[in-house]
Design a protein around this motif. Structure first.
Motif, PDB file in Angstrom:
ATOM      1  N   LEU A 144       3.440   4.886  -5.064  1.00  0.00           N
ATOM      2  CA  LEU A 144       2.399   5.687  -5.217  1.00  0.00           C
ATOM      3  C   LEU A 144       2.110   6.510  -6.326  1.00  0.00           C
ATOM      4  O   LEU A 144       1.125   7.097  -6.847  1.00  0.00           O
ATOM      5  CB  LEU A 144       2.142   6.459  -3.834  1.00  0.00           C
ATOM      6  CG  LEU A 144       1.720   5.549  -2.561  1.00  0.00           C
ATOM      7  CD1 LEU A 144       1.792   6.517  -1.515  1.00  0.00           C
ATOM      8  CD2 LEU A 144       0.307   4.817  -2.782  1.00  0.00           C
ATOM      9  N   ARG A 189       0.769  -1.056   0.020  1.00  0.00           N
ATOM     10  CA  ARG A 189       0.067   0.147  -0.057  1.00  0.00           C
ATOM     11  C   ARG A 189       0.941   1.219  -0.020  1.00  0.00           C
ATOM     12  O   ARG A 189       0.269   2.238  -0.372  1.00  0.00           O
ATOM     13  CB  ARG A 189      -0.883  -0.001   1.096  1.00  0.00           C
ATOM     14  CG  ARG A 189      -2.157  -0.989   1.033  1.00  0.00           C
ATOM     15  CD  ARG A 189      -2.819  -1.309   2.327  1.00  0.00           C
ATOM     16  NE  ARG A 189      -4.028  -2.012   2.065  1.00  0.00           N
ATOM     17  CZ  ARG A 189      -4.126  -3.262   1.616  1.00  0.00           C
ATOM     18  NH1 ARG A 189      -3.269  -4.088   1.557  1.00  0.00           N
ATOM     19  NH2 ARG A 189      -5.327  -3.803   1.618  1.00  0.00           N
ATOM     20  N   CYS A 190       2.215   0.998   0.542  1.00  0.00           N
ATOM     21  CA  CYS A 190       2.994   2.387   0.612  1.00  0.00           C
ATOM     22  C   CYS A 190       3.895   2.552  -0.470  1.00  0.00           C
ATOM     23  O   CYS A 190       4.819   3.527  -0.322  1.00  0.00           O
ATOM     24  CB  CYS A 190       3.519   2.397   2.112  1.00  0.00           C
ATOM     25  SG  CYS A 190       2.352   2.194   3.442  1.00  0.00           S
ATOM     26  N   GLN A 211      -4.604   2.982  -3.044  1.00  0.00           N
ATOM     27  CA  GLN A 211      -3.454   3.912  -3.790  1.00  0.00           C
ATOM     28  C   GLN A 211      -4.204   4.526  -4.701  1.00  0.00           C
ATOM     29  O   GLN A 211      -3.600   5.191  -5.440  1.00  0.00           O
ATOM     30  CB  GLN A 211      -2.873   2.779  -4.636  1.00  0.00           C
ATOM     31  CG  GLN A 211      -1.933   2.082  -3.726  1.00  0.00           C
ATOM     32  CD  GLN A 211      -0.354   1.621  -4.490  1.00  0.00           C
ATOM     33  OE1 GLN A 211      -0.444   1.422  -5.761  1.00  0.00           O
ATOM     34  NE2 GLN A 211       0.513   1.715  -3.989  1.00  0.00           N
ATOM     35  N   ALA A 221       1.580  11.525  -5.624  1.00  0.00           N
ATOM     36  CA  ALA A 221       2.036  10.711  -4.674  1.00  0.00           C
ATOM     37  C   ALA A 221       1.614  11.047  -3.172  1.00  0.00           C
ATOM     38  O   ALA A 221       0.928  10.302  -2.439  1.00  0.00           O
ATOM     39  CB  ALA A 221       3.348  10.394  -4.511  1.00  0.00           C
ATOM     40  N   SER A 222       1.554  12.342  -2.937  1.00  0.00           N
ATOM     41  CA  SER A 222       1.398  12.942  -1.406  1.00  0.00           C
ATOM     42  C   SER A 222      -0.423  12.728  -1.147  1.00  0.00           C
ATOM     43  O   SER A 222      -0.650  12.160  -0.274  1.00  0.00           O
ATOM     44  CB  SER A 222       1.460  14.561  -1.360  1.00  0.00           C
ATOM     45  OG  SER A 222       2.802  14.508  -1.394  1.00  0.00           O
ATOM     46  N   ALA A 236      -3.566   5.400   1.149  1.00  0.00           N
ATOM     47  CA  ALA A 236      -2.648   4.268   1.596  1.00  0.00           C
ATOM     48  C   ALA A 236      -2.481   4.265   3.050  1.00  0.00           C
ATOM     49  O   ALA A 236      -2.615   3.123   3.626  1.00  0.00           O
ATOM     50  CB  ALA A 236      -1.141   4.853   1.182  1.00  0.00           C
ATOM     51  N   ARG A 262      -2.352  10.478  -2.690  1.00  0.00           N
ATOM     52  CA  ARG A 262      -2.768   9.130  -2.726  1.00  0.00           C
ATOM     53  C   ARG A 262      -2.072   8.513  -1.591  1.00  0.00           C
ATOM     54  O   ARG A 262      -2.878   7.755  -0.804  1.00  0.00           O
ATOM     55  CB  ARG A 262      -1.863   8.486  -4.114  1.00  0.00           C
ATOM     56  CG  ARG A 262      -2.616   8.682  -5.352  1.00  0.00           C
ATOM     57  CD  ARG A 262      -1.832   8.123  -6.438  1.00  0.00           C
ATOM     58  NE  ARG A 262      -2.297   8.173  -7.725  1.00  0.00           N
ATOM     59  CZ  ARG A 262      -1.645   7.816  -8.922  1.00  0.00           C
ATOM     60  NH1 ARG A 262      -0.730   7.331  -8.910  1.00  0.00           N
ATOM     61  NH2 ARG A 262      -2.577   8.161 -10.024  1.00  0.00           N
ATOM     62  N   SER A 263      -1.196   9.361  -0.816  1.00  0.00           N
ATOM     63  CA  SER A 263      -0.871   8.414   0.420  1.00  0.00           C
ATOM     64  C   SER A 263      -1.709   8.434   1.573  1.00  0.00           C
ATOM     65  O   SER A 263      -1.675   7.900   2.563  1.00  0.00           O
ATOM     66  CB  SER A 263       0.500   9.137   0.889  1.00  0.00           C
ATOM     67  OG  SER A 263       0.348  10.722   1.242  1.00  0.00           O
TER      68      SER A 263
END
Length: 527
Positions: A46, A42-43, A178, A129-130, A136, A132-133
């Motif tokens: 991303l 999950r991490c 994600q 990515a931020s 996550a 989406r995190s």
């Protein structure tokens, strides 16, 4: 066979048979590895995947910009950089601006996710990515919440851990962990409402009912479809109480009433406002296709294969059949055990919301039930049922039954892990493409002239992410159009010429993910 298993496992908390120490250590090691891998999956990566069209909706609403501001650019030459202002945070816009636009344009989505995602973006940045995190982190919390709920239901650490491992490696759960969309948050809230409901019915206590009412209200403000989960919980309580009134049943009714009353102001916005996404599933595909779609969704909890590859489609169909069989077997098993009075909660949450959406689709000619994100809570609950079946049979007194359960568990976890690895290495979110199909080109442009297109707001926002920042276009809002000569195609697949043999494909921009499809002359196509 089901009856035999059920009779041997009526007391899961006190199994009559014991595995060998070596086998027991192996089982726990596999489960621990599966959960750790699920958290790690999950991490990572991303920012690997191209933006999914639906994610642009998230960006638009958390930006705080209005639909009117975008409309003012219609018919004018604009650059991708100008369009990207609607996909970024703006220091001049506040959370109140974002909430106002959501309530006016797409109230059925609910504000909780968008307000939390905006706060997250303000703190950690609005990069892909931020944002989406945030999902996550929610996805990791779902794994823990599943263990909590299943432990509350089963009273068996092993059964709860098996269910937890299956969810951790579910490619469908990974997908929504994600993506910058509200479905993981809704799933977490739905699971937590189950925990607080069961604790309230078992132990009572005002604070438990307050927590249940609060999380139920949050879930409704996250996704209007949570009403189907509320109905499932009401069905469960009615079946368990057998219509006998007690203080705890009254407390449950009061908690539901408080949650619904608190949700009522937003619900009126849904009923009276303009909902841009409320009609896109209005297409009658028939009951048979709905059944096929639901079966495929259950299969995707274990294996997610490419929708373009015939071999992948065959494998997906086979897995779906196996998963349907396991699901049915687990339902029968739950009903046959003495623990069923608790585990039947899973049965209600797995079947009732799904049945509501399917019935609505059949009655009104929609197809929302074949879109996995709209029934994600039911799909995850089916996996918990299978986890209960496997975890319970691993404690059977019969050695052959234990070995069979171990073989099934290993097969599922290996298939899921392989599917997760495949998914993480893809550069598109959906196995059927980025989304939204072809974008109509009214004028190709060239020599510095902007491309003229007709597209939806979501298509235009998605296109902005793929164009060079200084590239220009002129857009006109419009829906699906008849066959025209030229299209823009958002695709990470360089083999576009094979999928569109009557078009000449030309890559645009630096990324190679934006293509111009020019229809060939009829004479050329026939050669």
């Amino acid at each position: 066979m089901t009856a035999t298993l059920a009779n041997g496992l009526n007391q899961v908390e006190k199994p009559e048979g014991k595995s060998s120490p070596m086998m027991s250590k192996f089982i726990w090691a596999v489960l621990a590895l599966a959960i750790v891998a699920g958290v790690a999956f999950r991490c990572i990566a991303l920012d690997r995947k191209l933006i999914w069209a639906d994610e642009t909706v998230t960006y638009f609403f958390i930006s705080g910009h209005s639909n009117d501001e975008l409309m003012q650019l219609e018919g004018k030459a604009v650059t991708a950089e100008q369009l990207m202002q609607f996909q970024r945070l703006d220091s001049k816009k506040t959370a109140a601006d974002a909430l106002k636009q959501l309530s006016e344009r797409q109230a059925e989505q609910g504000p909780v996710y968008y307000m939390l995602a905006r706060s997250w973006a303000v703190k950690f940045g609005d990069g892909l990515a931020s944002v989406r995190s945030f999902s996550a982190v929610i996805g990791v919390l779902i794994i823990a919440a599943v263990f909590w709920l299943c432990l509350e239901l089963f009273g068996s650490t092993l059964a709860a851990t098996v269910a937890c491992a299956l969810i951790a490696l579910s490619p469908l759960a990974l997908l929504y962990s994600q993506v910058a969309r509200p479905y993981s948050l809704w799933s977490l809230e739905a699971i937590l409402t189950g925990v607080f409901l069961l604790q309230g019915l078992r132990h009572g206590g005002v604070w438990r009912w307050v927590l249940y009412a609060a999380v139920t209200c949050l879930a409704l403000y996250t996704q209007v479809l949570h009403q189907s989960v509320v109905v499932a919980q009401v069905v469960y309580v009615v079946l368990q109480s057998r219509l006998r009134i007690s203080k705890r049943i009254m407390a449950f009714a009061g908690a539901i009433l408080v949650a619904e009353l608190l949700y009522w102001p937003w619900f009126t916005l849904i009923e009276t406002g303009h909902n841009e996404a409320s009609t896109w599933t209005e297409n009658n595909i028939g009951a048979a296709k709905i059944g096929e779609g639901v079966a495929a969704e259950i299969g995707r909890t274990v294996l997610m294969a490419s929708g373009h590859d015939p071999t992948g489609q065959m494998i997906q169909t086979g897995i779906s059949i196996v998963c349907i069989g396991l699901a049915i077997f687990s339902f029968i098993f739950i009903v046959g055990t003495k623990l069923g009075h608790r585990a039947r909660y899973l049965l209600c949450v797995a079947l009732v919301p799904l049945a509501i959406v399917v019935f609505r689709d059949i009655q009104f000619g929609h197809f929302a039930s074949v879109i996995d994100r709209y029934v994600i809570v039911s799909l995850l609950t089916v996996q918990m049922c299978v986890g209960f079946l496997i975890g319970s049979t691993l404690q059977s007194r019969k050695g052959n039954v234990r070995k069979g359960a171990l073989a099934v568990m290993l097969t599922l976890l290996v298939a899921q892990a392989g599917s997760c690895v495949w998914f993480l290495n893809q550069n598109e979110f959906r196995f059927f493409g980025i989304g939204n199909g072809r974008i109509r080109v009214d004028k190709v442009g060239g020599d510095g002239e902007p491309i003229r297109i007709t597209a939806s707001k979501m298509q235009i926002m998605t296109l902005a992410h793929f164009m060079d920042s200084d590239a220009q276009l002129i857009f006109t809002f419009g829906g699906p159009s008849p066959l025209v000569k030229n299209y823009l195609l958002l695709s990470p697949n360089e083999e576009v010429t094979h999928r569109y043999p009557t078009y000449t494909a030309t890559a645009l921009g630096r990324k190679g993910d934006l293509w111009l499809l020019t229809r060939r002359q009829r004479k050329m196509a026939s050669q």
